[in-house]
Write an enzyme that holds these catalytic residues in place. Structure first.
Site, PDB file in Angstrom:
ATOM      1  N   PRO A  19       0.792  -1.229   0.000  1.00 54.16           N
ATOM      2  CA  PRO A  19       0.000   0.000   0.000  1.00 54.16           C
ATOM      3  C   PRO A  19       0.826   1.282   0.000  1.00 54.16           C
ATOM      4  CG  PRO A  19      -0.203  -1.165   2.098  1.00 54.16           C
ATOM      5  CD  PRO A  19       0.484  -2.101   1.144  1.00 54.16           C
ATOM      6  N   ASN A  20       0.340   2.215  -0.781  1.00 48.40           N
ATOM      7  CA  ASN A  20       0.904   3.576  -0.885  1.00 48.40           C
ATOM      8  C   ASN A  20       2.214   3.652  -1.666  1.00 48.40           C
ATOM      9  OD1 ASN A  20      -1.186   4.899   0.713  1.00 48.40           O
ATOM     10  ND2 ASN A  20      -0.336   3.717   2.404  1.00 48.40           N
ATOM     11  N   ARG A  42       4.198  11.061  -2.017  1.00 50.09           N
ATOM     12  CA  ARG A  42       4.138  10.818  -0.578  1.00 50.09           C
ATOM     13  C   ARG A  42       5.499  11.111   0.080  1.00 50.09           C
ATOM     14  NH1 ARG A  42       4.730   4.387   1.049  1.00 50.09           N
ATOM     15  NH2 ARG A  42       4.129   5.134   3.094  1.00 50.09           N
ATOM     16  N   TYR A  69      10.910   9.160   1.237  1.00 46.78           N
ATOM     17  CA  TYR A  69      10.965   8.150   0.165  1.00 46.78           C
ATOM     18  C   TYR A  69      11.607   8.649  -1.128  1.00 46.78           C
ATOM     19  CZ  TYR A  69       7.792   5.775   3.358  1.00 46.78           C
ATOM     20  OH  TYR A  69       7.254   5.178   4.468  1.00 46.78           O
ATOM     21  N   ASN A 114       8.196  -5.515  -1.019  1.00 45.74           N
ATOM     22  CA  ASN A 114       8.100  -4.425  -0.047  1.00 45.74           C
ATOM     23  C   ASN A 114       6.621  -4.352   0.340  1.00 45.74           C
ATOM     24  OD1 ASN A 114       7.953  -2.125   1.440  1.00 45.74           O
ATOM     25  ND2 ASN A 114       8.964  -0.795  -0.048  1.00 45.74           N
ATOM     26  N   ALA A 174       3.215  -0.898   4.712  1.00 47.52           N
ATOM     27  CA  ALA A 174       2.693  -0.951   6.085  1.00 47.52           C
ATOM     28  C   ALA A 174       2.305  -2.368   6.510  1.00 47.52           C
ATOM     29  CB  ALA A 174       1.502  -0.009   6.217  1.00 47.52           C
ATOM     30  N   ASP A 194       2.401 -16.026   5.848  1.00 43.82           N
ATOM     31  CA  ASP A 194       1.932 -17.397   5.607  1.00 43.82           C
ATOM     32  C   ASP A 194       1.891 -17.728   4.113  1.00 43.82           C
ATOM     33  OD1 ASP A 194       1.729 -17.971   8.269  1.00 43.82           O
ATOM     34  OD2 ASP A 194      -0.445 -17.733   8.396  1.00 43.82           O
ATOM     35  N   GLU A 218      13.156  -9.170   1.286  1.00 46.79           N
ATOM     36  CA  GLU A 218      12.355  -8.032   1.777  1.00 46.79           C
ATOM     37  C   GLU A 218      13.126  -6.743   1.502  1.00 46.79           C
ATOM     38  OE1 GLU A 218      12.332  -8.048   6.068  1.00 46.79           O
ATOM     39  OE2 GLU A 218      10.817  -6.469   6.205  1.00 46.79           O
ATOM     40  N   HIS A 268      12.950  -2.392   1.954  1.00 48.88           N
ATOM     41  CA  HIS A 268      12.306  -1.144   2.384  1.00 48.88           C
ATOM     42  C   HIS A 268      13.124   0.028   1.881  1.00 48.88           C
ATOM     43  CE1 HIS A 268       9.428  -3.236   4.759  1.00 48.88           C
ATOM     44  NE2 HIS A 268      10.398  -3.995   5.217  1.00 48.88           N
ATOM     45  N   ILE A 269      12.429   0.996   1.315  1.00 51.00           N
ATOM     46  CA  ILE A 269      13.087   2.168   0.740  1.00 51.00           C
ATOM     47  C   ILE A 269      13.724   2.999   1.857  1.00 51.00           C
ATOM     48  CG2 ILE A 269      12.649   4.330  -0.539  1.00 51.00           C
ATOM     49  CD1 ILE A 269      10.236   2.733  -1.866  1.00 51.00           C
ATOM     50  N   ARG A 292      13.126   4.478  12.461  1.00 53.18           N
ATOM     51  CA  ARG A 292      11.829   5.159  12.486  1.00 53.18           C
ATOM     52  C   ARG A 292      11.000   4.732  13.719  1.00 53.18           C
ATOM     53  NH1 ARG A 292       9.213   5.066   6.685  1.00 53.18           N
ATOM     54  NH2 ARG A 292       7.916   6.666   7.669  1.00 53.18           N
TER      55      ARG A 292
HETATM   56  C1  DQA Z   1       8.258   1.137   3.734  1.00 54.22           C
HETATM   57  C2  DQA Z   1       8.338   1.381   5.253  1.00 54.22           C
HETATM   58  C3  DQA Z   1       6.999   1.094   5.899  1.00 54.22           C
HETATM   59  O1  DQA Z   1       7.090   1.293   7.303  1.00 54.22           O
HETATM   60  C4  DQA Z   1       5.950   2.026   5.358  1.00 54.22           C
HETATM   61  O2  DQA Z   1       4.685   1.719   5.908  1.00 54.22           O
HETATM   62  C5  DQA Z   1       5.897   2.036   3.872  1.00 54.22           C
HETATM   63  C6  DQA Z   1       7.139   1.937   3.114  1.00 54.22           C
HETATM   64  C7  DQA Z   1       9.570   1.517   3.022  1.00 54.22           C
HETATM   65  O3  DQA Z   1       9.724   1.113   1.868  1.00 54.22           O
HETATM   66  O4  DQA Z   1      10.411   2.218   3.566  1.00 54.22           O
HETATM   67  O5  DQA Z   1       4.837   2.243   3.283  1.00 54.22           O
HETATM   68  O6  DQA Z   1       8.040  -0.246   3.511  1.00 54.22           O
END
Ligand code: DQA
Length: 144
Positions: A9-10, A17, A22, A73, A76, A86, A97, A99-100, A106
């Site tokens: 999401p997002n 955003r 990011y 990724n 949230a 699962d 995994e 994360h940007i 954080r």
């Molecule tokens: C994220 C970090 C998460 O905590 C956040 O909810 C995101 C992006 C990152 O790529 O840094 O939406 O996964």
């Protein structure tokens, strides 16, 4: 070799955003970057983004038998979703995994990652480059 890149999401709102967290690049920029990188390396890659947890579970389930590696990724959902963990365990596909942002620096609620226990590696805080690092890692892993 065929990789699936899954974003939660997002991530479709990248560029708009929180650019201070990011960066300025858009989701399309991210896909183009990874696509070009994979093309140079002769790797097939597909992209999927959803704001819905169940759709992410569906796409992971559908990857069974069709993909050699997953870069995910979950955004949230990283911090909440046992269902995504699962589904990764169910298909057994090697997963990285990404994360940007540097989630380790954080809020407390971002310190939990449900999928981390399954993932072969977690790449955190390298911006878009983290996805390219994930490609390299999976290529080496799958070659072995
Ligand atoms: C994220 C970090 C998460 O905590 C956040 O909810 C995101 C992006 C990152 O790529 O840094 O939406 O996964």
């Amino acid at each position: 070799m065929k990789l699936l890149v899954v974003n939660g999401p997002n991530i479709n709102m990248l560029g708009v955003r929180e650019p201070e967290v990011y960066g300025d690049g858009t989701y399309i920029d991210l896909c183009n970057l990874v696509d070009n990188y994979c093309r140079e390396k002769n790797i097939e890659v597909e992209f999927f983004q959803s704001n819905y947890e169940g759709e992410i579970v569906d796409i992971i389930q559908n990857a069974y038998g069709s993909f050699d590696g997953i870069i995910i990724n979950p955004a949230a959902y990283t911090h909440t979703s046992i269902a995504i963990l699962d589904s990764l365990k169910a298909v057994g596909i090697p997963t990285v995994e990404v994360h940007i942002s540097d989630v380790s620096k954080r809020e407390d609620f971002r310190q939990v990652s449900y999928i981390r226990q399954y993932c072969k590696k977690s790449i955190i805080g390298f911006g878009f480059k983290g996805y390219l690092m994930a490609v390299d890692y999976l290529v080496e892993l799958i070659k072995k």
